[in-house]
Scaffold this motif. Structure first.
Motif, PDB file in Angstrom:
ATOM      1  N   VAL A  53       0.848  -1.187   0.000  1.00  0.00           N
ATOM      2  CA  VAL A  53       0.000   0.000   0.000  1.00  0.00           C
ATOM      3  C   VAL A  53       0.888   1.243   0.000  1.00  0.00           C
ATOM      4  CG1 VAL A  53      -1.705   1.320   1.327  1.00  0.00           C
ATOM      5  CG2 VAL A  53      -1.890  -1.181   1.180  1.00  0.00           C
ATOM      6  N   SER A  54       0.556   2.216  -0.841  1.00  0.00           N
ATOM      7  CA  SER A  54       1.274   3.496  -0.821  1.00  0.00           C
ATOM      8  C   SER A  54       0.318   4.568  -0.317  1.00  0.00           C
ATOM      9  CB  SER A  54       1.831   3.841  -2.203  1.00  0.00           C
ATOM     10  OG  SER A  54       0.807   3.896  -3.158  1.00  0.00           O
ATOM     11  N   PHE A  55       0.883   5.577   0.284  1.00  0.00           N
ATOM     12  CA  PHE A  55       0.079   6.592   0.939  1.00  0.00           C
ATOM     13  C   PHE A  55       0.047   7.889   0.143  1.00  0.00           C
ATOM     14  CE2 PHE A  55       0.704   3.387   4.015  1.00  0.00           C
ATOM     15  CZ  PHE A  55      -0.490   3.376   4.708  1.00  0.00           C
ATOM     16  N   GLU A  56      -1.113   8.525   0.199  1.00  0.00           N
ATOM     17  CA  GLU A  56      -1.360   9.764  -0.534  1.00  0.00           C
ATOM     18  C   GLU A  56      -0.716  10.949   0.174  1.00  0.00           C
ATOM     19  OE1 GLU A  56      -3.406   9.931  -3.516  1.00  0.00           O
ATOM     20  OE2 GLU A  56      -2.888   7.812  -3.308  1.00  0.00           O
ATOM     21  N   ARG A  57      -0.412  11.961  -0.595  1.00  0.00           N
ATOM     22  CA  ARG A  57       0.113  13.222  -0.060  1.00  0.00           C
ATOM     23  C   ARG A  57      -0.859  14.322  -0.493  1.00  0.00           C
ATOM     24  NH1 ARG A  57       4.675  12.566   3.065  1.00  0.00           N
ATOM     25  NH2 ARG A  57       5.664  10.631   2.470  1.00  0.00           N
ATOM     26  N   TYR A  58      -1.210  15.177   0.456  1.00  0.00           N
ATOM     27  CA  TYR A  58      -2.170  16.240   0.167  1.00  0.00           C
ATOM     28  C   TYR A  58      -1.595  17.591   0.545  1.00  0.00           C
ATOM     29  CZ  TYR A  58      -5.676  12.593  -0.409  1.00  0.00           C
ATOM     30  OH  TYR A  58      -6.372  11.483  -0.835  1.00  0.00           O
ATOM     31  N   GLU A  59      -1.797  18.554  -0.349  1.00  0.00           N
ATOM     32  CA  GLU A  59      -1.401  19.928  -0.046  1.00  0.00           C
ATOM     33  C   GLU A  59      -2.173  20.417   1.160  1.00  0.00           C
ATOM     34  OE1 GLU A  59      -1.125  23.169  -2.888  1.00  0.00           O
ATOM     35  OE2 GLU A  59      -0.763  21.667  -4.442  1.00  0.00           O
ATOM     36  N   GLY A  60      -1.509  21.192   1.996  1.00  0.00           N
ATOM     37  CA  GLY A  60      -2.164  21.752   3.169  1.00  0.00           C
ATOM     38  C   GLY A  60      -2.014  20.888   4.404  1.00  0.00           C
ATOM     39  N   PHE A  61      -1.449  19.695   4.241  1.00  0.00           N
ATOM     40  CA  PHE A  61      -1.200  18.816   5.378  1.00  0.00           C
ATOM     41  C   PHE A  61       0.289  18.540   5.463  1.00  0.00           C
ATOM     42  CE2 PHE A  61      -5.601  17.867   4.396  1.00  0.00           C
ATOM     43  CZ  PHE A  61      -6.180  17.780   5.651  1.00  0.00           C
ATOM     44  N   GLU A  62       0.844  18.782   6.624  1.00  0.00           N
ATOM     45  CA  GLU A  62       2.241  18.425   6.847  1.00  0.00           C
ATOM     46  C   GLU A  62       2.277  16.935   7.141  1.00  0.00           C
ATOM     47  OE1 GLU A  62       4.335  20.922   9.651  1.00  0.00           O
ATOM     48  OE2 GLU A  62       3.065  22.614   9.111  1.00  0.00           O
ATOM     49  N   GLN A  63       2.899  16.185   6.251  1.00  0.00           N
ATOM     50  CA  GLN A  63       2.966  14.738   6.399  1.00  0.00           C
ATOM     51  C   GLN A  63       4.422  14.309   6.509  1.00  0.00           C
ATOM     52  OE1 GLN A  63      -0.028  14.581   2.978  1.00  0.00           O
ATOM     53  NE2 GLN A  63      -0.184  12.515   3.828  1.00  0.00           N
ATOM     54  N   ASP A  64       4.667  13.333   7.372  1.00  0.00           N
ATOM     55  CA  ASP A  64       6.036  12.861   7.550  1.00  0.00           C
ATOM     56  C   ASP A  64       6.434  11.932   6.405  1.00  0.00           C
ATOM     57  OD1 ASP A  64       4.928  10.342   8.117  1.00  0.00           O
ATOM     58  OD2 ASP A  64       5.230  10.519  10.280  1.00  0.00           O
ATOM     59  N   GLU A  65       7.617  11.342   6.507  1.00  0.00           N
ATOM     60  CA  GLU A  65       8.139  10.496   5.425  1.00  0.00           C
ATOM     61  C   GLU A  65       7.262   9.275   5.143  1.00  0.00           C
ATOM     62  OE1 GLU A  65       9.569   9.109   9.306  1.00  0.00           O
ATOM     63  OE2 GLU A  65       9.722  11.078   8.374  1.00  0.00           O
ATOM     64  N   LYS A  66       6.445   8.864   6.118  1.00  0.00           N
ATOM     65  CA  LYS A  66       5.536   7.731   5.926  1.00  0.00           C
ATOM     66  C   LYS A  66       4.214   8.149   5.290  1.00  0.00           C
ATOM     67  CE  LYS A  66       7.196   5.122   9.931  1.00  0.00           C
ATOM     68  NZ  LYS A  66       6.771   4.450  11.173  1.00  0.00           N
ATOM     69  N   GLY A  67       3.948   9.454   5.270  1.00  0.00           N
ATOM     70  CA  GLY A  67       2.675   9.951   4.760  1.00  0.00           C
ATOM     71  C   GLY A  67       1.667  10.241   5.855  1.00  0.00           C
ATOM     72  N   ILE A  68       2.121  10.229   7.106  1.00  0.00           N
ATOM     73  CA  ILE A  68       1.229  10.476   8.244  1.00  0.00           C
ATOM     74  C   ILE A  68       1.154  11.963   8.534  1.00  0.00           C
ATOM     75  CG2 ILE A  68       0.788  10.021  10.688  1.00  0.00           C
ATOM     76  CD1 ILE A  68       2.473   7.419  10.338  1.00  0.00           C
ATOM     77  N   ALA A  69      -0.040  12.502   8.601  1.00  0.00           N
ATOM     78  CA  ALA A  69      -0.267  13.889   9.017  1.00  0.00           C
ATOM     79  C   ALA A  69      -0.513  13.876  10.524  1.00  0.00           C
ATOM     80  CB  ALA A  69      -1.468  14.477   8.286  1.00  0.00           C
ATOM     81  N   ARG A  70       0.308  14.631  11.220  1.00  0.00           N
ATOM     82  CA  ARG A  70       0.184  14.705  12.676  1.00  0.00           C
ATOM     83  C   ARG A  70      -0.181  16.133  13.045  1.00  0.00           C
ATOM     84  NH1 ARG A  70       2.879   9.851  14.350  1.00  0.00           N
ATOM     85  NH2 ARG A  70       4.239   9.107  12.689  1.00  0.00           N
ATOM     86  N   ALA A  71      -1.021  16.293  14.050  1.00  0.00           N
ATOM     87  CA  ALA A  71      -1.470  17.636  14.461  1.00  0.00           C
ATOM     88  C   ALA A  71      -0.251  18.485  14.793  1.00  0.00           C
ATOM     89  CB  ALA A  71      -2.407  17.537  15.655  1.00  0.00           C
ATOM     90  N   GLN A  72      -0.036  19.497  13.987  1.00  0.00           N
ATOM     91  CA  GLN A  72       1.065  20.436  14.191  1.00  0.00           C
ATOM     92  C   GLN A  72       0.847  21.627  13.280  1.00  0.00           C
ATOM     93  OE1 GLN A  72       4.657  18.368  13.141  1.00  0.00           O
ATOM     94  NE2 GLN A  72       3.962  17.882  11.095  1.00  0.00           N
ATOM     95  N   GLY A  73       1.458  22.722  13.578  1.00  0.00           N
ATOM     96  CA  GLY A  73       1.370  23.894  12.715  1.00  0.00           C
ATOM     97  C   GLY A  73      -0.048  24.340  12.434  1.00  0.00           C
TER      98      GLY A  73
END
Length: 127
Positions: free
Chosen positions: A84-104
């Motif tokens: 499985v590959s993970f999506e990247r979305y503008e406006g979300f800070e996502q780490d190298e795994k593609g996880i968006a964590r509450a920040q900023g």
């Protein structure tokens, strides 16, 4: 009027066989082809979700299923190992795994989005 109705959700896929393999083998859900030509995804809590074939299917542009987990890093790592590959979305800070964590200024639980073979968007999020 529907207070006691056991409602369920459904979504379209373009290839029932690919969906059955993905949801059953990759995600590890209990999947049944019942009635024939339709998939029933049996998820925790006793709820069933219907997946039905639609030849002119257009993938959902929103998240159709959310999977809460205790440890998002472990879940993402496990899914990645299963291809499985993970999506990247503008406006979300996502780490190298593609996880968006509450920040900023972002709110909400850690979350990562991915797609099923039909292009529908799914998410895994930490409880």
């Amino acid at each position: 009027m529907f207070a006691k109705s056991k409602a369920f959700s459904g979504f379209a896929v373009d290839d029932l066989g690919a969906a059955k393999t993905f949801y059953g083998e990759t995600l590890g859900l209990d999947v049944a082809e019942n009635p024939p030509g339709l998939l029933t995804l049996r998820i925790a809590g006793g709820t069933n979700i219907l997946a039905y074939p639609k030849p002119d299917h257009t993938p959902a542009s929103f998240t159709i299923l959310n999977f809460p987990v205790d440890d998002i890093d472990q879940a993402v790592d496990g899914l990645t190992k299963r291809g499985v590959s993970f999506e990247r979305y503008e406006g979300f800070e996502q780490d190298e795994k593609g996880i968006a964590r509450a920040q900023g200024g972002q709110e909400g639980p850690p979350i990562a989005w991915f797609r099923d073979p039909a292009g529908n968007i799914l998410a895994v999020l930490e409880q």
